[in-house]
Design a protein around this motif. Sequence first.
Motif, PDB file in Angstrom:
ATOM      1  N   THR A 229      43.093  44.913  30.129  1.00  0.00           N
ATOM      2  CA  THR A 229      42.549  44.130  31.247  1.00  0.00           C
ATOM      3  C   THR A 229      42.133  45.066  32.363  1.00  0.00           C
ATOM      4  O   THR A 229      42.804  46.065  32.624  1.00  0.00           O
ATOM      5  CB  THR A 229      43.623  43.138  31.757  1.00  0.00           C
ATOM      6  OG1 THR A 229      43.933  42.267  30.684  1.00  0.00           O
ATOM      7  CG2 THR A 229      43.091  42.300  32.910  1.00  0.00           C
ATOM      8  N   HIS A 230      41.043  44.724  33.001  1.00  0.00           N
ATOM      9  CA  HIS A 230      40.550  45.528  34.120  1.00  0.00           C
ATOM     10  C   HIS A 230      40.187  44.575  35.250  1.00  0.00           C
ATOM     11  O   HIS A 230      39.627  43.512  34.997  1.00  0.00           O
ATOM     12  CB  HIS A 230      39.320  46.314  33.667  1.00  0.00           C
ATOM     13  CG  HIS A 230      38.864  47.306  34.683  1.00  0.00           C
ATOM     14  ND1 HIS A 230      39.405  48.564  34.780  1.00  0.00           N
ATOM     15  CD2 HIS A 230      37.933  47.219  35.672  1.00  0.00           C
ATOM     16  CE1 HIS A 230      38.813  49.210  35.780  1.00  0.00           C
ATOM     17  NE2 HIS A 230      37.914  48.421  36.336  1.00  0.00           N
ATOM     18  N   GLU A 231      40.534  44.944  36.472  1.00  0.00           N
ATOM     19  CA  GLU A 231      40.222  44.058  37.602  1.00  0.00           C
ATOM     20  C   GLU A 231      39.224  44.712  38.547  1.00  0.00           C
ATOM     21  O   GLU A 231      39.266  45.911  38.781  1.00  0.00           O
ATOM     22  CB  GLU A 231      41.503  43.690  38.359  1.00  0.00           C
ATOM     23  CG  GLU A 231      42.394  42.805  37.504  1.00  0.00           C
ATOM     24  CD  GLU A 231      43.586  42.256  38.244  1.00  0.00           C
ATOM     25  OE1 GLU A 231      43.940  42.826  39.290  1.00  0.00           O
ATOM     26  OE2 GLU A 231      44.168  41.260  37.779  1.00  0.00           O
ATOM     27  N   LEU A 232      38.317  43.877  39.065  1.00  0.00           N
ATOM     28  CA  LEU A 232      37.316  44.336  40.033  1.00  0.00           C
ATOM     29  C   LEU A 232      37.365  43.413  41.230  1.00  0.00           C
ATOM     30  O   LEU A 232      37.687  42.236  41.079  1.00  0.00           O
ATOM     31  CB  LEU A 232      35.902  44.176  39.459  1.00  0.00           C
ATOM     32  CG  LEU A 232      35.401  45.017  38.300  1.00  0.00           C
ATOM     33  CD1 LEU A 232      34.043  44.499  37.881  1.00  0.00           C
ATOM     34  CD2 LEU A 232      35.256  46.463  38.745  1.00  0.00           C
ATOM     35  N   THR A 233      37.018  43.899  42.402  1.00  0.00           N
ATOM     36  CA  THR A 233      36.829  42.980  43.523  1.00  0.00           C
ATOM     37  C   THR A 233      35.373  43.083  43.957  1.00  0.00           C
ATOM     38  O   THR A 233      34.813  44.174  44.022  1.00  0.00           O
ATOM     39  CB  THR A 233      37.750  43.298  44.723  1.00  0.00           C
ATOM     40  OG1 THR A 233      37.649  44.691  44.986  1.00  0.00           O
ATOM     41  CG2 THR A 233      39.179  42.923  44.441  1.00  0.00           C
ATOM     42  N   ILE A 234      34.784  41.933  44.187  1.00  0.00           N
ATOM     43  CA  ILE A 234      33.361  41.852  44.535  1.00  0.00           C
ATOM     44  C   ILE A 234      33.232  41.112  45.867  1.00  0.00           C
ATOM     45  O   ILE A 234      33.847  40.060  46.049  1.00  0.00           O
ATOM     46  CB  ILE A 234      32.586  41.066  43.445  1.00  0.00           C
ATOM     47  CG1 ILE A 234      32.771  41.698  42.057  1.00  0.00           C
ATOM     48  CG2 ILE A 234      31.104  40.941  43.797  1.00  0.00           C
ATOM     49  CD1 ILE A 234      32.016  42.978  41.817  1.00  0.00           C
ATOM     50  N   PRO A 235      32.418  41.623  46.794  1.00  0.00           N
ATOM     51  CA  PRO A 235      32.210  40.893  48.058  1.00  0.00           C
ATOM     52  C   PRO A 235      31.665  39.490  47.802  1.00  0.00           C
ATOM     53  O   PRO A 235      30.862  39.299  46.885  1.00  0.00           O
ATOM     54  CB  PRO A 235      31.159  41.744  48.789  1.00  0.00           C
ATOM     55  CG  PRO A 235      31.205  43.087  48.147  1.00  0.00           C
ATOM     56  CD  PRO A 235      31.661  42.877  46.731  1.00  0.00           C
ATOM     57  N   ILE A 263      36.592  34.746  36.979  1.00  0.00           N
ATOM     58  CA  ILE A 263      36.329  34.973  38.402  1.00  0.00           C
ATOM     59  C   ILE A 263      37.299  34.087  39.187  1.00  0.00           C
ATOM     60  O   ILE A 263      37.300  32.866  39.017  1.00  0.00           O
ATOM     61  CB  ILE A 263      34.866  34.642  38.761  1.00  0.00           C
ATOM     62  CG1 ILE A 263      33.933  35.565  37.971  1.00  0.00           C
ATOM     63  CG2 ILE A 263      34.628  34.780  40.264  1.00  0.00           C
ATOM     64  CD1 ILE A 263      32.459  35.326  38.171  1.00  0.00           C
ATOM     65  N   ALA A 264      38.116  34.709  40.020  1.00  0.00           N
ATOM     66  CA  ALA A 264      39.108  33.945  40.790  1.00  0.00           C
ATOM     67  C   ALA A 264      38.408  33.097  41.850  1.00  0.00           C
ATOM     68  O   ALA A 264      37.306  33.430  42.297  1.00  0.00           O
ATOM     69  CB  ALA A 264      40.083  34.899  41.457  1.00  0.00           C
ATOM     70  N   SER A 270      39.574  35.565  52.933  1.00  0.00           N
ATOM     71  CA  SER A 270      39.239  36.805  52.225  1.00  0.00           C
ATOM     72  C   SER A 270      37.728  36.904  52.043  1.00  0.00           C
ATOM     73  O   SER A 270      37.067  35.910  51.784  1.00  0.00           O
ATOM     74  CB  SER A 270      39.925  36.828  50.853  1.00  0.00           C
ATOM     75  OG  SER A 270      39.382  37.877  50.081  1.00  0.00           O
ATOM     76  N   SER A 271      37.200  38.132  52.183  1.00  0.00           N
ATOM     77  CA  SER A 271      35.748  38.300  52.032  1.00  0.00           C
ATOM     78  C   SER A 271      35.402  38.783  50.629  1.00  0.00           C
ATOM     79  O   SER A 271      34.279  39.134  50.342  1.00  0.00           O
ATOM     80  CB  SER A 271      35.238  39.313  53.056  1.00  0.00           C
ATOM     81  OG  SER A 271      35.831  40.573  52.773  1.00  0.00           O
ATOM     82  N   GLU A 272      36.433  38.822  49.742  1.00  0.00           N
ATOM     83  CA  GLU A 272      36.194  39.320  48.383  1.00  0.00           C
ATOM     84  C   GLU A 272      36.717  38.357  47.333  1.00  0.00           C
ATOM     85  O   GLU A 272      37.573  37.537  47.599  1.00  0.00           O
ATOM     86  CB  GLU A 272      36.874  40.684  48.202  1.00  0.00           C
ATOM     87  CG  GLU A 272      36.271  41.762  49.059  1.00  0.00           C
ATOM     88  CD  GLU A 272      36.892  43.127  48.791  1.00  0.00           C
ATOM     89  OE1 GLU A 272      36.158  44.105  48.818  1.00  0.00           O
ATOM     90  OE2 GLU A 272      38.125  43.189  48.547  1.00  0.00           O
ATOM     91  N   ARG A 273      36.156  38.500  46.123  1.00  0.00           N
ATOM     92  CA  ARG A 273      36.632  37.689  44.994  1.00  0.00           C
ATOM     93  C   ARG A 273      37.096  38.645  43.889  1.00  0.00           C
ATOM     94  O   ARG A 273      36.497  39.687  43.669  1.00  0.00           O
ATOM     95  CB  ARG A 273      35.475  36.840  44.429  1.00  0.00           C
ATOM     96  CG  ARG A 273      34.904  35.816  45.374  1.00  0.00           C
ATOM     97  CD  ARG A 273      35.664  34.499  45.345  1.00  0.00           C
ATOM     98  NE  ARG A 273      35.347  33.681  44.195  1.00  0.00           N
ATOM     99  CZ  ARG A 273      34.285  32.868  44.108  1.00  0.00           C
ATOM    100  NH1 ARG A 273      33.436  32.775  45.119  1.00  0.00           N
ATOM    101  NH2 ARG A 273      34.069  32.140  43.038  1.00  0.00           N
ATOM    102  N   GLN A 274      38.132  38.231  43.199  1.00  0.00           N
ATOM    103  CA  GLN A 274      38.709  39.048  42.133  1.00  0.00           C
ATOM    104  C   GLN A 274      38.051  38.678  40.797  1.00  0.00           C
ATOM    105  O   GLN A 274      37.920  37.497  40.482  1.00  0.00           O
ATOM    106  CB  GLN A 274      40.208  38.735  42.067  1.00  0.00           C
ATOM    107  CG  GLN A 274      40.990  39.626  41.142  1.00  0.00           C
ATOM    108  CD  GLN A 274      41.505  40.867  41.860  1.00  0.00           C
ATOM    109  OE1 GLN A 274      41.533  40.920  43.065  1.00  0.00           O
ATOM    110  NE2 GLN A 274      41.893  41.866  41.093  1.00  0.00           N
ATOM    111  N   ILE A 275      37.644  39.696  40.024  1.00  0.00           N
ATOM    112  CA  ILE A 275      37.112  39.453  38.677  1.00  0.00           C
ATOM    113  C   ILE A 275      38.040  40.156  37.693  1.00  0.00           C
ATOM    114  O   ILE A 275      38.353  41.337  37.860  1.00  0.00           O
ATOM    115  CB  ILE A 275      35.675  40.004  38.523  1.00  0.00           C
ATOM    116  CG1 ILE A 275      34.711  39.262  39.451  1.00  0.00           C
ATOM    117  CG2 ILE A 275      35.190  39.898  37.089  1.00  0.00           C
ATOM    118  CD1 ILE A 275      33.255  39.683  39.312  1.00  0.00           C
TER     119      ILE A 275
END
Length: 305
Positions: A229-235, A263-264, A270-275
């Motif tokens: 699993t890999h997590e990213l945060t996207i604005p 996609i969370a 929060s200004s970001e979303r977790q993928i």
Amino acid sequence: MHGKEVGSIIGKKGETVKKMREESGARINISEGNCPERIVTITGPTDTIFKAFAMIAYKFEEDIINSMSNSPATSKPPVTLRLVVPASQCGSLIGKGGSKIKEMRESTGAQVQVAGDMLPNSTERAVTISGTPEAIIQCVKQICVVMLESPPKGATIPYRPKPASTPVIFSGGQAYTIQGQYAIPHPDVRDGHPLTKLHQLAMQQTPFTPLGQTTPAFPGLDASPPASTHELTIPNDLIGCIIGRQGTKINEIRQMSGAQIKIANAMEGSSERQITITGTPANISLAQYLINARLTSEVTGMGTL
């Protein structure tokens, strides 16, 4: 269309397609890219579409006649056009128990076949029409009528032909190209190449494994690496370009990469979303690359990829 057919439609210095656009009044757009196949999109009122289709069908017949003058073949092959139709409209073209397609064949004299499978990474199917130019034009006319009466349902993921040149993917600071099932180190991409700058986000410290390999390379040994699993945060303001209209882009990325992507929901304040991306290292790397390519195109204004 295949490259050779597209070349015939474009003509020397684009003269043929220019003439077709002017005389038919339809918009004729030819997809870019170094691909064995190209998509020709014809847009406009129904009558302008027929004119454009008629000109294309007659041009193909002319090409067939020219090629026959140099060959011993005596029977003239039919003109063949392949249409790309949203799968949700194919049922209406076929009709109940095949009644509509049978009626089209009988009334126009054209051969019509709807492919059973969808085209790769899309929700569209190929509809092949062959016959004399006259039969084809009448058949296209009837298909247009059916498509106007039964609009597509839900989102359509359009078919995009695969480029002839292989995509470049980054892993662990090394560039790879995909050849068949394997990721081959790419000799032409070195540090300082613009691609490295654009896709540094997509770099990942994992060894590459054969892509798309589901069967073990050796009997008794499982060749597919364990899922990780890999997590990213996207604005937040960029999440839309990754999701796409009605989820089309994210579904495309899921299909192409083979990874699971979640996609969370937006968190308050929060200004970001977790993928979260789950799959083999190769799936994850490819999903990251595709997400990153979407972001790059959005940020640099390169248009959609």
